[in-house]
Structure formats: C-alpha cells, structure tokens
Design an enzyme around this catalytic site. Structure first.
Site, PDB file in Angstrom:
ATOM      1  N   ASP A  96       0.798  -1.141   0.022  1.00 28.00           N
ATOM      2  CA  ASP A  96       0.009  -0.039  -0.050  1.00 28.00           C
ATOM      3  C   ASP A  96       0.985   1.258  -0.105  1.00 28.00           C
ATOM      4  O   ASP A  96       1.968   1.140   0.370  1.00 28.00           O
ATOM      5  CB  ASP A  96      -0.991   0.187   1.274  1.00 28.00           C
ATOM      6  CG  ASP A  96      -1.772  -1.202   1.299  1.00 28.00           C
ATOM      7  OD1 ASP A  96      -2.080  -1.589   0.231  1.00 28.00           O
ATOM      8  OD2 ASP A  96      -2.361  -1.493   2.348  1.00 28.00           O
ATOM      9  N   ILE A  97       0.196   2.418  -0.377  1.00 25.58           N
ATOM     10  CA  ILE A  97       1.138   3.819  -0.475  1.00 25.58           C
ATOM     11  C   ILE A  97       1.814   4.076   0.952  1.00 25.58           C
ATOM     12  O   ILE A  97       2.649   4.386   1.021  1.00 25.58           O
ATOM     13  CB  ILE A  97       0.082   4.754  -1.071  1.00 25.58           C
ATOM     14  CG1 ILE A  97       1.035   6.027  -1.208  1.00 25.58           C
ATOM     15  CG2 ILE A  97      -0.945   5.078   0.048  1.00 25.58           C
ATOM     16  CD1 ILE A  97       0.271   7.077  -2.277  1.00 25.58           C
TER      17      ILE A  97
END
Ligand code: URA
Length: 232
Positions: free
Chosen positions: A102-103
């Site tokens: 994920d970011i």
C-alpha cells in the site's frame, strides 16, 4: 557486470571461450578494443560489439527496494511517484514490482523483469511466507493472537490461512502470512477490532530486507539471493 560474464550470458560461449575471444581482440566496449575479460561494463549503457556486431543481451534484473511511504507499487501513475521511479539506474523494459505494498506501507519490495520468479513468489499455490512488522492502535490481546493464528474472517469467500505471530511489545508484532490478499494485514487486524498504525514488510520467502538499506534506497540482489528465491 564483468565483460566475460555479459558475453557468456549472451550465448557467445563458456567463460573460457569468452576469455579467448576477448584476448583475440574481437570485442569492443564503446568502440574501444578491450583485452581484459575482468573489465566491468554497464550492460544498459555501454555498447558491446563482438566481430563488429552489437551484442544486446536481455538480462534479468533483480532489485531490493526499501519502499518509503507515499510511493505507489505500480509501473506508472498520474498522481504519485512510483516504485520504479525510486530506481536511479537504467532498467531494461518490462521491470515491475513483485506484488503490491500500500502507499503507506514501507519495506521490502522486489523489482524484476522475471515473470516466472514473480509468479513463484505471488501465486497462492506456492504459499510463500511474507513477514510484516506492524504497530497497532490498541494493545494486542490473546484473543487477537488466537484469531490470527487460526484464520480470520475478512469478508472474503474463505478465512485467511493461519498466520504466525511474534509479539514484540504490547502493540507491535511480526506477522507472517502465506497469502497476499488486498490490504490483507490491515483487514486482519480490523477484523480483530484493532487498527494497524504502521506497516513494514521485512521478509519475503528467503529474502530479508537489508538492515543497512535506508528507506527509499535500493540495491541489486546478489546471485545467491536470487538463487535462493528461485529455489523457494
Ligand atoms: N497488507 C496490507 O494491509 N497492506 C500492505 O501493504 C501489505 C499487506
């Protein structure tokens, strides 16, 4: 990369044959004849010719990136910096991140152009271990550990596979899972009534994130690291 290795990977012959060819002055690097087989070249920048013919060897690339937050696990993105843009070296076409973080997740990400290895590491059939260090909003209780170890209902068709828990402090643990479902770790903790506040991948299969690799930095994998990953 050593010149003799590059030539032998290009199918010119064995390392021994290649050394002979180099000594026969049949090889040029950027237009200059070389007689040293141990000279180092950049396979992506240098022009290597044998008997005047350009040798373009497509090499497999294996990179370990310590992914920072704010960067997306994609090959292109209109809004955010991508993990490929973290690699300040010329990459051959076809490189991609092996799986997604994920970011806001940090840590170990392999970047390669080797589709077979990527499939090996990601396919649910192979059940490759992925270990994450995570910190939680609330203390991790016995019930949470039991749930993670036996399988959690995260609103998919099936429960998650049993995970391995190594509690490190009241609200931090290393968690090893064998799958890679969407937002899996965050959803597992949410299903236990908790919330992940920090997430970092530290291991994938046999490969551990290098402690000496600062956030946002990368390095090529060694031959033995690649070999181990391929062996599983
Ligand atoms: N699980 C998550 O929730 N996020 C990641 O980035 C990786 C695993």
């Amino acid at each position: 990369m050593r010149l003799d290795k590059y030539l032998s990977m290009g199918g010119v012959g064995s390392r021994k044959d290649v050394k002979k060819i180099i000594r026969q002055k049949r090889v040029t690097v950027n237009g200059v004849i070389t007689v040293n087989d141990d000279v180092h070249i950049d396979p992506y920048l240098d022009e290597i010719r044998m008997d005047q013919q350009i040798l373009d060897v497509i090499l497999d690339v294996y990179i370990m990136l310590n992914k920072p937050q704010g960067v997306v696990s994609a090959t292109s993105d209109d809004l955010h910096k991508t993990v490929l843009e973290c690699i300040d070296a010329t990459l051959p076409p076809g490189c991609f991140p092996v799986g997604r973080l994920d970011i806001d997740t940090e840590g170990l990400l392999v970047i390669t152009n080797d589709g077979e290895l990527s499939h090996r590491l990601l396919s649910p059939k192979h059940k490759v271990d992925k270990t994450y260090y995570l910190e939680c909003r609330d203390a991790i209780d016995e019930r949470t550990i039991d749930m993670l170890q036996s399988g959690v209902d995260i609103d998919d068709d099936t429960l998650t596979l049993p995970a391995q828990v190594n509690q490190l402090s009241e609200s931090a643990m290393n968690l090893t899972i064998k799958e890679g479902r969407y937002h899996q770790i965050k959803r597992m903790l949410a299903a236990c009534g908790n919330q992940v506040t920090y997430l970092k991948r530290i291991k994938m299969g046999s490969l551990s994130l290098d402690d000496d690799l600062p956030l946002g930095q990368w390095r090529y994998l060694s031959e033995s690291e690649v070999e181990q990953l391929k062996k599983g």
